[in-house]
Design a protein around this motif. Structure first.
Motif, PDB file in Angstrom:
ATOM      1  N   MET A  89      68.384  65.627  26.991  1.00  0.00           N
ATOM      2  CA  MET A  89      69.307  64.502  27.026  1.00  0.00           C
ATOM      3  C   MET A  89      68.765  63.324  26.213  1.00  0.00           C
ATOM      4  O   MET A  89      67.653  62.854  26.444  1.00  0.00           O
ATOM      5  N   TRP A  94      68.127  59.487  24.979  1.00  0.00           N
ATOM      6  CA  TRP A  94      67.926  58.286  25.790  1.00  0.00           C
ATOM      7  C   TRP A  94      69.198  57.462  25.899  1.00  0.00           C
ATOM      8  O   TRP A  94      69.435  56.799  26.911  1.00  0.00           O
ATOM      9  N   ASN A  97      71.235  57.906  29.136  1.00  0.00           N
ATOM     10  CA  ASN A  97      70.660  57.620  30.452  1.00  0.00           C
ATOM     11  C   ASN A  97      71.637  56.854  31.336  1.00  0.00           C
ATOM     12  O   ASN A  97      71.853  57.198  32.507  1.00  0.00           O
ATOM     13  N   LYS A 101      73.810  58.000  34.956  1.00  0.00           N
ATOM     14  CA  LYS A 101      73.770  57.272  36.224  1.00  0.00           C
ATOM     15  C   LYS A 101      75.167  57.222  36.830  1.00  0.00           C
ATOM     16  O   LYS A 101      75.338  57.308  38.047  1.00  0.00           O
ATOM     17  N   PHE A 132      67.210  67.821  35.067  1.00  0.00           N
ATOM     18  CA  PHE A 132      66.968  67.310  33.718  1.00  0.00           C
ATOM     19  C   PHE A 132      65.754  68.024  33.129  1.00  0.00           C
ATOM     20  O   PHE A 132      64.673  68.026  33.719  1.00  0.00           O
TER      21      PHE A 132
END
Length: 486
Positions: free
Chosen positions: A187, A189, A192, A196, A212
């Motif tokens: 994944m 950055w 991120n 969430k 992950f």
């Protein structure tokens, strides 16, 4: 305790059906596909999957059914097929089923780099997701999948939270109990923050299903044989269309080596090699022969072949149950049990019984063709007769829970021949909707002295409903098995 649990489950299923009919179908019948409503009344497993996902709270289950059924009609799930999906979407390979994780769950691949956010195509992409999941659900009936979100080489244009939310809803609402885990690979950055949000959509109970991973961690969940090279794996598979990925099943090894094509069948030398193979035997006192119905028109060569096989009393891991299909009854029903390496009992048996009035052609395929020898792997079964299929790991290779077997069967005309050439032509011409398919998983028994099934002659008298009565005799050997050739 188990009896009470079964009774409670039956009551909940009955209440769910009754209340859904009274409180929802009456007012919203035009919002549902009648086929889904009918299935709800007939398929206990389907009702139970919704109940289980809602912790057996009927009120919550009814709301979930309402939302799920409306979606199924809106997107015409029951009528989805290849022609429902734009060809370019099938060709690009953004979504497909291939391989298994270490727990034996099917892998549902989502190659995010091939996805571009576009409102004009989002409905077609949602139909593609539904097409694959419905196709899998009809074949596997409740067995979970592991979603592989491959985010390698993903750019900003591929980030589509609406699409991600739809995928999550598929498992939360539309296909309950089908999700084993979601493996997120590589994944970037910049996603991120997005994930969430994804966690809130999944809810606290399902967040633990998110894994992950990088190239090192992904092998904790999927072995290298089902990972592509960019994930550190050795799987040579490359998606292409047509045809659709057919569950990775291929022709297994025959008795003397690999079958190089679908047209190749067992030769005379293969049949003769049976006599050289050592099969587990048990004492005469434990032998319980079963009467076999023999077709008087059966050819001499076929009778001789059967005699050679039947002359060896086989002791295999006992089948736990029987799958009763429209053409064949298949034993075992779900899992092939192999002995551990320590026990030395590595062979197992599949018993096919023809429950039709016609000859049934069958063939066996596997996800690990280089690993197993199957005899016979492509043949036919006369009306009322049974065929024993011997399955054994090749060259000392290890049985894996990821391995699967596929039994394919179709009725033949009575006038059709059953030789190699006739069978080859038959499988080329038979319509796909006329082919019965049944899948078996592999399981290794660690016990050095497992229960055994004595099978000498297997048959069913079709004249008086005894196709329903399977005369299998189970015995547990208390002495050392005689493994010498007969």
């Amino acid at each position: 305790m188990a009896e009470n649990h079964a009774q409670n489950k039956a009551k909940l299923i009955s209440e769910t059906r009754r209340r859904f009919e009274a409180e929802y179908v009456t007012d919203k019948s035009d919002k549902y596909d009648a086929r889904d409503v009918e299935r709800l009344q007939q398929d206990d497993n389907w009702v139970e999957s919704y109940l289980s996902w809602r912790h057996n709270i009927v009120d919550e289950t009814l709301k979930m059914l309402d939302e799920s059924f409306q979606w199924r009609k809106e997107i015409s799930v029951n009528d989805l097929n290849e022609s429902s999906i734009p060809r370019w979407l099938l060709e690009i390979g953004v979504i497909y089923l291939h391989g298994y994780d270490k727990e034996g769950n099917k892998l549902f691949w989502i190659r995010v780099k091939y996805h571009v956010k576009d409102q004009k195509t989002i409905l077609d992409k949602k139909k593609l997701i539904a097409f694959w999941l419905e196709r899998y659900a009809k074949r596997e009936n409740g067995k979970p999948v592991t979603v592989m979100f491959d985010l390698s080489e993903t750019g900003i244009n591929s980030i589509d939270m609406d699409f991600v939310r739809f995928i999550i809803n598929c498992f939360k609402v539309y296909y309950p109990k089908y999700l084993s885990k979601i493996v997120i690979f590589d994944m970037p950055w910049l996603m991120n923050a997005a994930f969430k949000i994804v966690k809130t959509w999944l809810g606290p109970e399902a967040v633990s299903l998110l894994k992950f991973t990088s190239k090192n961690e992904v092998q904790d969940y999927v072995s290298v044989e089902y990972l592509p090279p960019h994930m550190g794996g050795t799987d040579p598979f490359k998606y292409s269309y047509p045809p659709l990925v057919d569950d990775d099943f291929q022709t297994p090894l025959c008795e003397n080596g690999p079958i190089t094509s679908e047209d190749e069948t067992s030769s005379k030398e293969d049949i003769e090699s049976d006599g050289k193979e050592t099969l587990e035997t048990i004492s005469n006192e434990e032998q319980t022969p079963l009467l076999k119905k023999i077709n008087p028109t059966e050819s001499t060569s076929k009778a001789e072949e059967n005699e050679k096989v039947d002359s060896k009393v086989k002791a295999f891991k006992k089948p736990l149950s029987v799958f009763k299909g429209p053409l064949l009854h298949i034993s075992p029903a779900e899992e092939l049990y192999f002995g551990s390496t320590e026990s030395g009992e590595k062979k197992t048996l599949i018993v096919l019984t023809n429950v039709t009035k016609n000859i049934v052609a069958f063939k066996v395929r596997t996800t690990a063709p280089e690993k197993y020898r199957v005899k016979p792997s492509n043949s036919s079964c006369d009306p009322g007769a049974s065929v024993d299929i011997v399955v054994s790991p090749h060259g000392g290779l290890t049985v894996s829970a990821q391995d699967r077997f596929l039994i394919m069967a179709a009725e033949m005309e009575q006038s059709s021949g059953t030789g190699p050439a006739e069978l080859t032509q038959f499988w080329k011409e038979v319509p796909r909707n006329k082919v019965m398919e049944h899948r078996l998983r592999c399981h290794t028994v660690e016990s050095s002295k497992p229960n055994t099934l004595t099978l000498k002659d297997n048959a069913f008298n079709m004249s008086d409903k005894t196709s329903e009565d399977i005369c299998l005799q189970f015995a547990t050997s208390s002495c050392e098995m005689d493994c010498s050739p007969p």
